[in-house]
Design a protein around this motif. Structure first.
Motif, PDB file in Angstrom:
ATOM      1  N   VAL A   1      -5.313  18.170   2.686  1.00  0.00           N
ATOM      2  CA  VAL A   1      -6.225  17.027   2.671  1.00  0.00           C
ATOM      3  C   VAL A   1      -5.390  15.785   2.382  1.00  0.00           C
ATOM      4  CG1 VAL A   1      -8.284  18.305   1.929  1.00  0.00           C
ATOM      5  CG2 VAL A   1      -6.726  17.339   0.198  1.00  0.00           C
ATOM      6  N   VAL A   2      -5.984  14.638   2.632  1.00  0.00           N
ATOM      7  CA  VAL A   2      -5.423  13.381   2.146  1.00  0.00           C
ATOM      8  C   VAL A   2      -6.469  12.729   1.252  1.00  0.00           C
ATOM      9  CG1 VAL A   2      -3.958  13.048   4.165  1.00  0.00           C
ATOM     10  CG2 VAL A   2      -6.246  12.024   4.123  1.00  0.00           C
ATOM     11  N   GLY A   3      -5.985  11.984   0.274  1.00  0.00           N
ATOM     12  CA  GLY A   3      -6.885  11.210  -0.554  1.00  0.00           C
ATOM     13  C   GLY A   3      -7.111   9.842   0.060  1.00  0.00           C
ATOM     14  N   GLY A   4      -8.290   9.306  -0.148  1.00  0.00           N
ATOM     15  CA  GLY A   4      -8.601   7.972   0.336  1.00  0.00           C
ATOM     16  C   GLY A   4      -9.197   7.131  -0.776  1.00  0.00           C
ATOM     17  N   VAL A   5      -8.759   5.882  -0.867  1.00  0.00           N
ATOM     18  CA  VAL A   5      -9.312   4.929  -1.824  1.00  0.00           C
ATOM     19  C   VAL A   5      -9.674   3.669  -1.056  1.00  0.00           C
ATOM     20  CG1 VAL A   5      -8.895   3.505  -3.870  1.00  0.00           C
ATOM     21  CG2 VAL A   5      -7.908   5.812  -3.729  1.00  0.00           C
ATOM     22  N   HIS A   6     -10.918   3.257  -1.161  1.00  0.00           N
ATOM     23  CA  HIS A   6     -11.326   1.972  -0.596  1.00  0.00           C
ATOM     24  C   HIS A   6     -11.944   1.136  -1.709  1.00  0.00           C
ATOM     25  CE1 HIS A   6     -13.872  -1.084   1.277  1.00  0.00           C
ATOM     26  NE2 HIS A   6     -13.009  -1.053   2.275  1.00  0.00           N
TER      27      HIS A   6
ATOM     28  N   PHE B   1      -4.830   3.897   0.862  1.00  0.00           N
ATOM     29  CA  PHE B   1      -5.604   2.842   0.190  1.00  0.00           C
ATOM     30  C   PHE B   1      -5.945   1.771   1.207  1.00  0.00           C
ATOM     31  CE2 PHE B   1      -5.818  -1.397  -1.525  1.00  0.00           C
ATOM     32  CZ  PHE B   1      -6.642  -1.288  -2.625  1.00  0.00           C
ATOM     33  N   ALA B   2      -7.203   1.322   1.189  1.00  0.00           N
ATOM     34  CA  ALA B   2      -7.639   0.249   2.075  1.00  0.00           C
ATOM     35  C   ALA B   2      -8.529  -0.714   1.308  1.00  0.00           C
ATOM     36  CB  ALA B   2      -8.401   0.811   3.278  1.00  0.00           C
ATOM     37  N   ALA B   3      -8.451  -1.967   1.691  1.00  0.00           N
ATOM     38  CA  ALA B   3      -9.304  -3.004   1.108  1.00  0.00           C
ATOM     39  C   ALA B   3      -9.338  -4.175   2.074  1.00  0.00           C
ATOM     40  CB  ALA B   3      -8.779  -3.457  -0.260  1.00  0.00           C
ATOM     41  N   GLY B   4     -10.278  -5.083   1.844  1.00  0.00           N
ATOM     42  CA  GLY B   4     -10.303  -6.316   2.605  1.00  0.00           C
ATOM     43  C   GLY B   4      -9.299  -7.301   2.043  1.00  0.00           C
ATOM     44  N   GLY B   5      -9.349  -8.516   2.564  1.00  0.00           N
ATOM     45  CA  GLY B   5      -8.399  -9.522   2.118  1.00  0.00           C
ATOM     46  C   GLY B   5      -7.046  -9.350   2.784  1.00  0.00           C
ATOM     47  N   TRP B   6      -6.036  -9.945   2.192  1.00  0.00           N
ATOM     48  CA  TRP B   6      -4.671  -9.895   2.728  1.00  0.00           C
ATOM     49  C   TRP B   6      -3.947  -8.731   2.071  1.00  0.00           C
ATOM     50  CZ3 TRP B   6      -0.680 -14.461   1.951  1.00  0.00           C
ATOM     51  CH2 TRP B   6       0.538 -14.110   2.544  1.00  0.00           C
ATOM     52  N   VAL B   7      -3.690  -7.693   2.857  1.00  0.00           N
ATOM     53  CA  VAL B   7      -3.031  -6.485   2.371  1.00  0.00           C
ATOM     54  C   VAL B   7      -1.744  -6.296   3.161  1.00  0.00           C
ATOM     55  CG1 VAL B   7      -3.250  -4.005   1.978  1.00  0.00           C
ATOM     56  CG2 VAL B   7      -5.277  -5.463   1.847  1.00  0.00           C
ATOM     57  N   ASP B   8      -0.626  -6.253   2.467  1.00  0.00           N
ATOM     58  CA  ASP B   8       0.680  -6.110   3.094  1.00  0.00           C
ATOM     59  C   ASP B   8       1.071  -4.641   3.103  1.00  0.00           C
ATOM     60  OD1 ASP B   8       3.244  -6.253   4.046  1.00  0.00           O
ATOM     61  OD2 ASP B   8       4.024  -7.541   2.463  1.00  0.00           O
ATOM     62  N   ARG B   9       1.058  -4.054   4.290  1.00  0.00           N
ATOM     63  CA  ARG B   9       1.368  -2.624   4.422  1.00  0.00           C
ATOM     64  C   ARG B   9       2.787  -2.304   3.966  1.00  0.00           C
ATOM     65  NH1 ARG B   9       2.304  -0.078  10.321  1.00  0.00           N
ATOM     66  NH2 ARG B   9       3.766  -1.826  10.251  1.00  0.00           N
ATOM     67  N   ASP B  10       3.755  -3.124   4.355  1.00  0.00           N
ATOM     68  CA  ASP B  10       5.154  -2.785   4.097  1.00  0.00           C
ATOM     69  C   ASP B  10       5.487  -2.789   2.607  1.00  0.00           C
ATOM     70  OD1 ASP B  10       5.588  -2.475   6.794  1.00  0.00           O
ATOM     71  OD2 ASP B  10       6.288  -4.525   7.089  1.00  0.00           O
ATOM     72  N   SER B  11       4.959  -3.754   1.867  1.00  0.00           N
ATOM     73  CA  SER B  11       5.244  -3.813   0.434  1.00  0.00           C
ATOM     74  C   SER B  11       4.246  -3.018  -0.391  1.00  0.00           C
ATOM     75  CB  SER B  11       5.255  -5.273  -0.045  1.00  0.00           C
ATOM     76  OG  SER B  11       3.949  -5.838   0.035  1.00  0.00           O
ATOM     77  N   GLY B  12       3.150  -2.546   0.244  1.00  0.00           N
ATOM     78  CA  GLY B  12       2.139  -1.795  -0.493  1.00  0.00           C
ATOM     79  C   GLY B  12       1.371  -2.642  -1.482  1.00  0.00           C
ATOM     80  N   THR B  13       1.153  -3.909  -1.125  1.00  0.00           N
ATOM     81  CA  THR B  13       0.598  -4.886  -2.062  1.00  0.00           C
ATOM     82  C   THR B  13      -0.679  -5.514  -1.514  1.00  0.00           C
ATOM     83  OG1 THR B  13       2.822  -5.430  -2.829  1.00  0.00           O
ATOM     84  CG2 THR B  13       1.105  -7.047  -3.281  1.00  0.00           C
ATOM     85  N   VAL B  14      -1.672  -5.692  -2.377  1.00  0.00           N
ATOM     86  CA  VAL B  14      -2.767  -6.597  -2.050  1.00  0.00           C
ATOM     87  C   VAL B  14      -2.285  -7.993  -2.414  1.00  0.00           C
ATOM     88  CG1 VAL B  14      -5.140  -7.302  -2.568  1.00  0.00           C
ATOM     89  CG2 VAL B  14      -4.578  -4.880  -2.377  1.00  0.00           C
TER      90      VAL B  14
ATOM     91  N   HIS C   1       0.034   5.125   0.745  1.00  0.00           N
ATOM     92  CA  HIS C   1       0.165   4.237   1.895  1.00  0.00           C
ATOM     93  C   HIS C   1      -0.988   3.239   1.846  1.00  0.00           C
ATOM     94  CE1 HIS C   1       3.062   7.211   3.332  1.00  0.00           C
ATOM     95  NE2 HIS C   1       2.156   8.111   2.974  1.00  0.00           N
ATOM     96  N   VAL C   2      -0.692   1.993   2.142  1.00  0.00           N
ATOM     97  CA  VAL C   2      -1.613   0.885   1.883  1.00  0.00           C
ATOM     98  C   VAL C   2      -1.799   0.073   3.156  1.00  0.00           C
ATOM     99  CG1 VAL C   2      -1.923  -1.238   0.532  1.00  0.00           C
ATOM    100  CG2 VAL C   2      -0.894   0.789  -0.535  1.00  0.00           C
TER     101      VAL C   2
ATOM    102  N   ARG D   1      -7.718  -2.664   9.884  1.00  0.00           N
ATOM    103  CA  ARG D   1      -6.657  -1.919  10.573  1.00  0.00           C
ATOM    104  C   ARG D   1      -6.787  -0.417  10.339  1.00  0.00           C
ATOM    105  NH1 ARG D   1      -3.693  -6.595   8.805  1.00  0.00           N
ATOM    106  NH2 ARG D   1      -3.068  -5.514   6.893  1.00  0.00           N
ATOM    107  N   ALA D   2      -7.174  -0.043   9.129  1.00  0.00           N
ATOM    108  CA  ALA D   2      -7.379   1.385   8.846  1.00  0.00           C
ATOM    109  C   ALA D   2      -8.446   1.964   9.759  1.00  0.00           C
ATOM    110  CB  ALA D   2      -7.769   1.572   7.380  1.00  0.00           C
ATOM    111  N   LEU D   3      -9.517   1.203   9.985  1.00  0.00           N
ATOM    112  CA  LEU D   3     -10.607   1.713  10.810  1.00  0.00           C
ATOM    113  C   LEU D   3     -10.262   1.701  12.293  1.00  0.00           C
ATOM    114  CD1 LEU D   3     -13.575   0.216   8.793  1.00  0.00           C
ATOM    115  CD2 LEU D   3     -13.069   2.654   9.129  1.00  0.00           C
ATOM    116  N   VAL D   4      -9.398   0.793  12.739  1.00  0.00           N
ATOM    117  CA  VAL D   4      -8.887   0.887  14.104  1.00  0.00           C
ATOM    118  C   VAL D   4      -8.143   2.209  14.281  1.00  0.00           C
ATOM    119  CG1 VAL D   4      -7.082   0.019  15.636  1.00  0.00           C
ATOM    120  CG2 VAL D   4      -8.780  -1.534  14.755  1.00  0.00           C
TER     121      VAL D   4
END
Length: 401
Positions: free
Chosen positions: A97-102, A160-173, A199-200, A205-208
């Motif tokens: 399984v994978v864990g998901g956090v939104h 991990f997924a959220a709205g706003g500006w989320v930088d995938r490469d740095s793993g940062t909101v 992974h962030v 983009r996550a839903l695409v």
């Protein structure tokens, strides 16, 4: 003439090794995607679908089987009823399984997803406060509880997924104005709490990625996802690649002007897309009309379903304005498929019709609601990790095993 010695043949080079590594990674990804989409499927069919040699397919299937990602199907199949039977392979969705956090504005969703993107378990936590360290600690504890309830499942990682500006490469909101988050090191914090790879990415983009892996956009060469919640944002993918832009800022459409909009925005203008369409605006208008109390858009939906004409009007008008926004993005990007996540469009045919009417008859059929109406936020979180798995199955799964 005297013979000259032939130049020595270089038998090793770091460049071919890198290329070979990339080729193996790409081939494994293509094969796993083929099994996901067509399984149970014979290896010979995978070779035909992917253009890889039968020997390469056999080799990679052995690797993926050893990692526990695929398995041989129980019933062998004969080719045209004669000859040696083919033993098809299928995705093994029984082990991992994978864990998901939104993280949404009012609450956090944690979930476990299997390798087909199906939600195995989930929980929601209303925010006691929105301090990022507290929210993420509760999310990690929630995931631990879900995993404790599924002792036979092995976690490959956490998305991990959220709205706003989320930088995938740095793993940062980088910035989430509605939560008040800024430069939150999500990957670092969740990895420390869970002990798993994290992974962030942004939720649009996550839903695409979820749509192209498991949903209606699987066969589309280009797809746009429009997310209309408290946060309004978008994501665009073409030829199986989601566009991120520098520091993952692509898809920020909150302040696009929406023709006919009347809602004042914090930026000082009127009619910005997020100010006009957000769930906060919908619920405030519903309170002003005496439809419901509170800030839950599902109550507005329930009132409409119960026959409240004011609630119906609010939802249809929001869907119509969402269609106007979708039409604007269609003009700019011209995707083959548009997927919309918006509460009225997800659950009411009249709202979907209103959205499509605003888009226009010529393009209406390319606009569809999300494939995951009852689990969209859970799927968003988990799909961040599943996208990584299906792009590089050898690396992620070998770490887990």
């Amino acid at each position: 003439m005297p013979r000259t010695a032939a130049p020595p043949v270089r038998t090793t080079s770091p460049v071919p090794r890198v290329a070979d590594s990339d080729r193996r990674r790409t081939s494994a990804s293509v094969i796993l995607r083929s099994v996901l989409e067509h399984g149970p499927v014979a290896r010979s069919t995978i070779a035909r679908l992917t253009g890889l040699s039968p020997a390469a397919v056999t080799d990679h299937c052995s690797r993926l089987t050893a990692l526990g990602l695929i398995r041989e199907s129980a019933a062998p199949r004969r080719s045209n009823g004669v000859g040696r039977p083919h033993v098809p392979v299928d995705l093994d969705d029984s082990r991992f399984v994978v864990g998901g956090v939104h993280v949404a504005v009012p609450y956090t969703t944690v979930a476990l997803l299997d390798l087909r993107g199906r939600v195995v378990a989930r929980r929601e936590f209303e925010h006691r406060g929105v301090a990022p360290y507290d929210v993420l600690a509760r999310a990690a504890d929630g995931l631990a509880a879900l995993l404790a309830g599924a002792p036979d499942s092995r976690p490959l990682g956490v998305g991990f997924a959220a709205g706003g500006w989320v930088d995938r490469d740095s793993g940062t909101v980088v910035e989430h104005p509605l939560l008040g988050w800024r430069d939150v090191p999500v990957r670092e914090l969740l990895a420390a709490r869970t002990g798993l790879p994290v992974h962030v990415d942004g939720h649009a983009r996550a839903l695409v990625n979820a749509e192209r892996l498991f949903g209606r956009a699987r066969d589309s060469r280009s797809v746009l996802h429009l997310f209309v919640g408290n946060v309004v944002d978008a994501a665009f993918a073409t030829h199986d690649e989601v566009h991120h832009g520098p520091r993952s800022q692509a898809g920020s459409i909150a302040h696009l002007p929406l023709a006919g909009g009347t809602e004042p925005c914090d930026c000082g203008r009127t009619g910005c897309l997020q100010a006009e369409l957000s769930e906060r605006t919908l619920c405030r208008r519903a309170r002003e009309a005496g439809i419901v109390d509170g800030v839950n858009p599902m109550r507005v939906l329930a009132a409409a379903d119960a026959g409240d004409p004011a609630a119906v009007r609010l939802l249809r008008e929001r869907a119509r304005m969402t269609g106007r926004a979708a039409g604007l993005l269609l003009d700019v990007l011209n995707p083959e498929r548009v997927v919309v996540t918006e509460v009225g469009v997800l659950y009411r045919e009249d709202c979907l019709a209103a959205l499509r009417a605003e888009v226009g008859a010529a393009r209406a059929e390319c606009v569809v609601p999300s494939s995951f109406p009852d689990s969209v936020l859970a799927v968003a979180g988990g799909s961040v990790a599943l996208d990584v798995l299906f792009r590089d199955p050898l690396t992620l799964s070998s770490r887990a095993t």
